[in-house]
Design an enzyme around this catalytic site. Structure first.
Site, short mmCIF file in Angstrom:
data_model
loop_
_atom_site.label_atom_id
_atom_site.label_comp_id
_atom_site.label_asym_id
_atom_site.label_seq_id
_atom_site.Cartn_x
_atom_site.Cartn_y
_atom_site.Cartn_z
N ARG A 173 -4.34 3.54 4.11
CA ARG A 173 -3.74 3.98 2.85
C ARG A 173 -4.73 4.69 1.92
NH1 ARG A 173 -0.84 3.55 5.95
NH2 ARG A 173 0.77 2.00 6.31
N SER A 222 5.06 -1.03 -1.52
CA SER A 222 4.06 -2.13 -1.49
C SER A 222 3.02 -1.91 -2.58
CB SER A 222 3.37 -2.16 -0.13
OG SER A 222 4.31 -2.49 0.87
N GLU A 292 -2.68 -1.01 -3.84
CA GLU A 292 -2.47 0.28 -3.16
C GLU A 292 -2.05 1.31 -4.22
OE1 GLU A 292 0.16 0.15 0.31
OE2 GLU A 292 0.97 2.10 -0.28
C1 FAD Z 1 10.60 2.34 -1.88
C2 FAD Z 1 9.22 2.77 -1.48
C3 FAD Z 1 8.78 2.55 -0.19
C4 FAD Z 1 7.50 2.95 0.21
N1 FAD Z 1 7.11 2.74 1.49
C5 FAD Z 1 5.90 3.18 1.89
C6 FAD Z 1 5.48 2.98 3.25
O1 FAD Z 1 6.20 2.46 4.10
N2 FAD Z 1 4.24 3.42 3.61
C7 FAD Z 1 3.41 4.04 2.70
O2 FAD Z 1 2.30 4.44 3.09
N3 FAD Z 1 3.77 4.22 1.41
C8 FAD Z 1 4.98 3.81 0.98
N4 FAD Z 1 5.35 3.97 -0.32
C9 FAD Z 1 4.37 4.49 -1.29
C10 FAD Z 1 4.39 6.01 -1.49
O3 FAD Z 1 5.65 6.55 -1.16
C11 FAD Z 1 3.32 6.73 -0.65
O4 FAD Z 1 2.02 6.31 -0.99
C12 FAD Z 1 3.40 8.25 -0.83
O5 FAD Z 1 2.60 8.88 0.14
C13 FAD Z 1 2.97 8.74 -2.19
O6 FAD Z 1 3.31 10.12 -2.27
P1 FAD Z 1 3.69 10.78 -3.66
O7 FAD Z 1 3.91 12.24 -3.42
O8 FAD Z 1 4.78 10.06 -4.32
O9 FAD Z 1 2.32 10.57 -4.45
P2 FAD Z 1 2.16 10.19 -6.00
O10 FAD Z 1 2.63 8.81 -6.22
O11 FAD Z 1 2.72 11.26 -6.84
O12 FAD Z 1 0.56 10.22 -6.12
C14 FAD Z 1 -0.26 9.26 -5.49
C15 FAD Z 1 -1.73 9.63 -5.78
O13 FAD Z 1 -2.02 10.88 -5.15
C16 FAD Z 1 -2.41 11.85 -6.11
N5 FAD Z 1 -1.81 13.11 -5.63
C17 FAD Z 1 -0.52 13.32 -5.28
N6 FAD Z 1 -0.36 14.59 -4.81
C18 FAD Z 1 -1.59 15.18 -4.89
C19 FAD Z 1 -2.09 16.48 -4.56
N7 FAD Z 1 -1.30 17.43 -4.06
N8 FAD Z 1 -3.42 16.73 -4.76
C20 FAD Z 1 -4.23 15.77 -5.25
N9 FAD Z 1 -3.82 14.53 -5.60
C21 FAD Z 1 -2.51 14.24 -5.42
C22 FAD Z 1 -1.88 11.37 -7.46
O14 FAD Z 1 -2.66 11.85 -8.52
C23 FAD Z 1 -2.02 9.85 -7.26
O15 FAD Z 1 -3.36 9.47 -7.51
C24 FAD Z 1 6.63 3.59 -0.73
C25 FAD Z 1 7.08 3.82 -2.05
C26 FAD Z 1 8.36 3.43 -2.42
C27 FAD Z 1 8.84 3.71 -3.82
#
Ligand code: FAD
Length: 300
Positions: A173, A222, A292
């Site tokens: 992660r 998580s 996380e």
């Molecule tokens: C219901 C639910 C279920 C989930 N299940 C999982 C799972 O099974 N496995 C898992 O790994 N995760 C899971 N997640 C967590 C999450 O979806 C992942 O970590 C996902 O990859 C985050 O992507 P995001 O685009 O929403 O990032 P964000 O939440 O928008 O950002 C996360 C971090 O990355 C940075 N960031 C985002 N995009 C960029 C970019 N382009 N350049 C630089 N920095 C950036 C942000 O500043 C922040 O620090 C879940 C979340 C939810 C709500």
């Protein structure tokens, strides 16, 4: 267009958090470059949001410019060297990426099933699943990324650095080695070896998620990283914390590694629940739980 004092709660899956001092949703490379130039000229800190599905934004909000990438989402699909290749802007959603792989009946569709957020966030978090399937994390499908960097002072210029995925430091992660800057593009690929059962397996994965996770309530998935050799959910449940709540923030009754927003939670209440869980699990089980989820904004 850059706006002021925009509420960020709706941009996050927890639906909490205060306003962005400055806010922009670029939809093209030129609009993103303009936004970065503006931040540079105004000497503003830049915070990037993908799908906002793994962040806890302070109730006080975020100072500087918040760039939300949800409209920065075009992608090109091609077949090269016996592989299906996708070149995507970082706001391309994982659910759209899933559809690309599903159409070709390829294995990555399975781990992408139910993963929210964008491909940029997928790289930053090395998003994936616990099941022992191949592939199961972003590290296995990502070949290259393009990072955009700009100077802290002096004249504005944009540096676009293409990096091989193998030159980054990937772990559970987490992905390092690309900072400073933001991830603007992601290249992923997988061998063209169709699996006729993939649609059925994706359906089953979605069914299991619905059964095990509180998907009817706002959360960030998580909250804690699984401690080595164990499961954060099991340790939290073992400490008797299922259902523990402060205000509108509650350790889910369904899955103890989820903290859900019962409808009126604040970011501060969620953080209080997180620290209570960490302290209780440390005291009762001697286990250190690391988050996380990424905290953003002003927490002072
Ligand atoms: C219901 C639910 C279920 C989930 N299940 C999982 C799972 O099974 N496995 C898992 O790994 N995760 C899971 N997640 C967590 C999450 O979806 C992942 O970590 C996902 O990859 C985050 O992507 P995001 O685009 O929403 O990032 P964000 O939440 O928008 O950002 C996360 C971090 O990355 C940075 N960031 C985002 N995009 C960029 C970019 N382009 N350049 C630089 N920095 C950036 C942000 O500043 C922040 O620090 C879940 C979340 C939810 C709500």
């Amino acid at each position: 267009m850059i706006s002021r004092d925009v509420r960020l709660a709706p941009m996050t899956s927890w639906l909490v958090g205060g306003p962005a001092e400055y806010y922009v949703e670029p939809s093209s490379e030129s609009e993103l470059e303009e936004a970065l130039r503006f931040a540079h000229e105004q000497k503003l800190a830049v915070t990037v949001l993908g799908g906002g599905t793994n962040v806890l934004i302070s109730d006080k909000g975020i100072r500087g410019l918040v760039i939300v990438l949800k409209r920065f989402n075009q992608a090109k699909v091609s077949e090269e060297r016996g592989h299906l290749c996708v070149e995507a802007l970082s706001g391309f959603s994982k659910s759209e990426l899933l559809k690309v792989f599903l159409k070709a009946k390829l294995a990555p569709a399975l781990f992408l099933a139910g993963l929210p957020g964008d491909v940029g966030g997928g790289v930053v978090m090395n998003a994936g699943v616990g099941e022992m399937i191949t592939p199961r994390e972003f590290v296995e499908i990502t070949t290259e990324i393009e990072v955009w960097r700009w100077p802290v002072s002096g004249a504005f210029h944009l540096e676009k650095v293409r990096m091989q995925a193998s030159d980054l430091q990937w772990s559970y992660r987490h992905c390092e080695g690309w900072r400073p800057g933001l991830i603007a593009k992601v290249w992923v690929e997988w061998p063209l070896e169709p699996d006729a059962t993939i649609l059925e397996r994706v359906r089953e994965a979605n069914r299991v998620r619905l059964q095990k996770q509180p998907l009817d309530k706002p959360s960030c998935g998580s909250v804690f990283i699984n401690p080595p050799g164990s499961s954060a959910g099991r340790v939290i449940e073992g400490a008797g914390l299922k259902g523990f709540s402060i205000g509108g923030a509650q350790v889910s009754e369904k899955h103890a590694n989820f903290i859900v927003n019962l409808g009126c939670a604040t970011a501060d209440q969620i953080w209080q629940v997180i620290t209570h869980v960490q302290n209780t699990v440390q005291a009762k089980a001697g286990v250190t739980l690391k988050t996380e989820v990424v905290r953003l904004g002003d927490w002072g």
